[in-house]
Design a protein around this motif. Structure first.
Motif, PDB file in Angstrom:
ATOM      1  N   LEU A  57      22.485  18.307  23.197  1.00 31.24           N
ATOM      2  CA  LEU A  57      22.871  19.191  22.096  1.00 31.24           C
ATOM      3  C   LEU A  57      21.646  19.882  21.518  1.00 31.24           C
ATOM      4  O   LEU A  57      21.666  21.091  21.250  1.00 31.24           O
ATOM      5  N   LEU A  58      20.595  19.136  21.322  1.00 32.10           N
ATOM      6  CA  LEU A  58      19.371  19.694  20.778  1.00 32.10           C
ATOM      7  C   LEU A  58      18.804  20.770  21.697  1.00 32.10           C
ATOM      8  O   LEU A  58      18.490  21.881  21.250  1.00 32.10           O
ATOM      9  N   VAL A  59      18.698  20.461  22.972  1.00 26.92           N
ATOM     10  CA  VAL A  59      18.128  21.414  23.928  1.00 26.92           C
ATOM     11  C   VAL A  59      18.993  22.670  24.038  1.00 26.92           C
ATOM     12  O   VAL A  59      18.483  23.790  24.030  1.00 26.92           O
ATOM     13  N   ILE A  60      20.301  22.500  24.127  1.00 24.72           N
ATOM     14  CA  ILE A  60      21.193  23.652  24.253  1.00 24.72           C
ATOM     15  C   ILE A  60      21.104  24.551  23.024  1.00 24.72           C
ATOM     16  O   ILE A  60      20.963  25.773  23.140  1.00 24.72           O
ATOM     17  N   LEU A  62      18.667  24.756  20.641  1.00 22.36           N
ATOM     18  CA  LEU A  62      17.360  25.390  20.487  1.00 22.36           C
ATOM     19  C   LEU A  62      17.135  26.486  21.530  1.00 22.36           C
ATOM     20  O   LEU A  62      16.568  27.533  21.227  1.00 22.36           O
ATOM     21  N   THR A  63      17.591  26.253  22.745  1.00 21.29           N
ATOM     22  CA  THR A  63      17.479  27.282  23.777  1.00 21.29           C
ATOM     23  C   THR A  63      18.327  28.486  23.415  1.00 21.29           C
ATOM     24  O   THR A  63      17.877  29.640  23.559  1.00 21.29           O
ATOM     25  N   TRP A  64      19.536  28.250  22.944  1.00 20.71           N
ATOM     26  CA  TRP A  64      20.422  29.362  22.570  1.00 20.71           C
ATOM     27  C   TRP A  64      19.797  30.204  21.457  1.00 20.71           C
ATOM     28  O   TRP A  64      19.780  31.412  21.509  1.00 20.71           O
ATOM     29  N   TRP A  65      19.272  29.527  20.440  1.00 15.39           N
ATOM     30  CA  TRP A  65      18.664  30.250  19.325  1.00 15.39           C
ATOM     31  C   TRP A  65      17.409  30.990  19.751  1.00 15.39           C
ATOM     32  O   TRP A  65      17.113  32.062  19.235  1.00 15.39           O
ATOM     33  N   GLY A  66      16.636  30.420  20.680  1.00 16.85           N
ATOM     34  CA  GLY A  66      15.386  31.033  21.102  1.00 16.85           C
ATOM     35  C   GLY A  66      15.559  32.178  22.078  1.00 16.85           C
ATOM     36  O   GLY A  66      14.741  33.100  22.118  1.00 16.85           O
ATOM     37  N   VAL A  67      16.618  32.148  22.874  1.00 17.55           N
ATOM     38  CA  VAL A  67      16.777  33.124  23.946  1.00 17.55           C
ATOM     39  C   VAL A  67      17.646  34.305  23.538  1.00 17.55           C
ATOM     40  O   VAL A  67      17.414  35.428  23.981  1.00 17.55           O
ATOM     41  N   ILE A  74      28.504  30.231  19.585  1.00 14.09           N
ATOM     42  CA  ILE A  74      28.619  30.101  21.041  1.00 14.09           C
ATOM     43  C   ILE A  74      27.759  28.937  21.521  1.00 14.09           C
ATOM     44  O   ILE A  74      28.185  28.122  22.342  1.00 14.09           O
ATOM     45  N   GLY A  75      26.535  28.840  20.992  1.00 14.52           N
ATOM     46  CA  GLY A  75      25.672  27.712  21.333  1.00 14.52           C
ATOM     47  C   GLY A  75      26.274  26.390  20.904  1.00 14.52           C
ATOM     48  O   GLY A  75      26.213  25.395  21.621  1.00 14.52           O
ATOM     49  N   LEU A  76      26.884  26.377  19.720  1.00 14.13           N
ATOM     50  CA  LEU A  76      27.546  25.165  19.239  1.00 14.13           C
ATOM     51  C   LEU A  76      28.712  24.788  20.146  1.00 14.13           C
ATOM     52  O   LEU A  76      28.897  23.616  20.479  1.00 14.13           O
ATOM     53  N   THR A  77      29.475  25.783  20.574  1.00  6.75           N
ATOM     54  CA  THR A  77      30.602  25.529  21.474  1.00  6.75           C
ATOM     55  C   THR A  77      30.113  24.944  22.798  1.00  6.75           C
ATOM     56  O   THR A  77      30.680  23.960  23.297  1.00  6.75           O
ATOM     57  N   LEU A  78      29.064  25.525  23.357  1.00 10.76           N
ATOM     58  CA  LEU A  78      28.493  24.988  24.601  1.00 10.76           C
ATOM     59  C   LEU A  78      28.009  23.551  24.401  1.00 10.76           C
ATOM     60  O   LEU A  78      28.193  22.694  25.267  1.00 10.76           O
ATOM     61  N   SER A  79      27.408  23.291  23.252  1.00 16.68           N
ATOM     62  CA  SER A  79      26.923  21.948  22.953  1.00 16.68           C
ATOM     63  C   SER A  79      28.058  20.941  22.864  1.00 16.68           C
ATOM     64  O   SER A  79      27.951  19.826  23.366  1.00 16.68           O
ATOM     65  N   LEU A  80      29.137  21.331  22.208  1.00 12.00           N
ATOM     66  CA  LEU A  80      30.274  20.418  22.078  1.00 12.00           C
ATOM     67  C   LEU A  80      30.948  20.166  23.422  1.00 12.00           C
ATOM     68  O   LEU A  80      31.437  19.059  23.679  1.00 12.00           O
ATOM     69  N   ILE A  81      30.963  21.175  24.281  1.00  8.53           N
ATOM     70  CA  ILE A  81      31.488  20.973  25.639  1.00  8.53           C
ATOM     71  C   ILE A  81      30.614  19.965  26.376  1.00  8.53           C
ATOM     72  O   ILE A  81      31.111  19.048  27.037  1.00  8.53           O
TER      73      ILE A  81
END
Length: 90
Positions: A57-60, A62-67, A74-81
């Motif tokens: 969750l952390l990596v997804i 932080l990567t989403w916010w940085g990229v 959307i990043g939160l949704t990917l993390s929850l998946i």
């Protein structure tokens, strides 16, 4: 919460993590965790999969916010998946 720049989303996120740890503790007291092998390369139990999922969750996020500049939902949704897949089949 005045000693730090807390936002409500941050506070809710931290409270949810503590709630999840409490639920895992109750589950461990009711029934012993069973070690099994899923798609992860090591045998894991509930707690191991939760820890690995939290790191993911952390990596997804932080990567989403940085990229990207897209919405963080959307990043939160990917993390929850990732959390669901890791806890179920990990």
């Amino acid at each position: 919460m005045a000693w730090m720049s807390w936002t409500w989303p941050t506070a809710v996120f931290i409270m949810l993590i503590f709630a999840a740890i409490a639920v895992l503790t109750i589950m461990d007291l009711r029934s012993a965790p069973v070690t099994r092998k899923g798609f992860l390369p090591i045998p894991t139990d509930r707690g191991d999969r939760f820890y690995i999922a939290m790191l993911g969750l952390l990596v997804i996020n932080l990567t989403w916010w940085g990229v990207t500049d897209a919405t963080p939902l959307i990043g939160l949704t990917l993390s929850l998946i990732w959390l669901g897949v890791t806890m179920r089949w990990g």
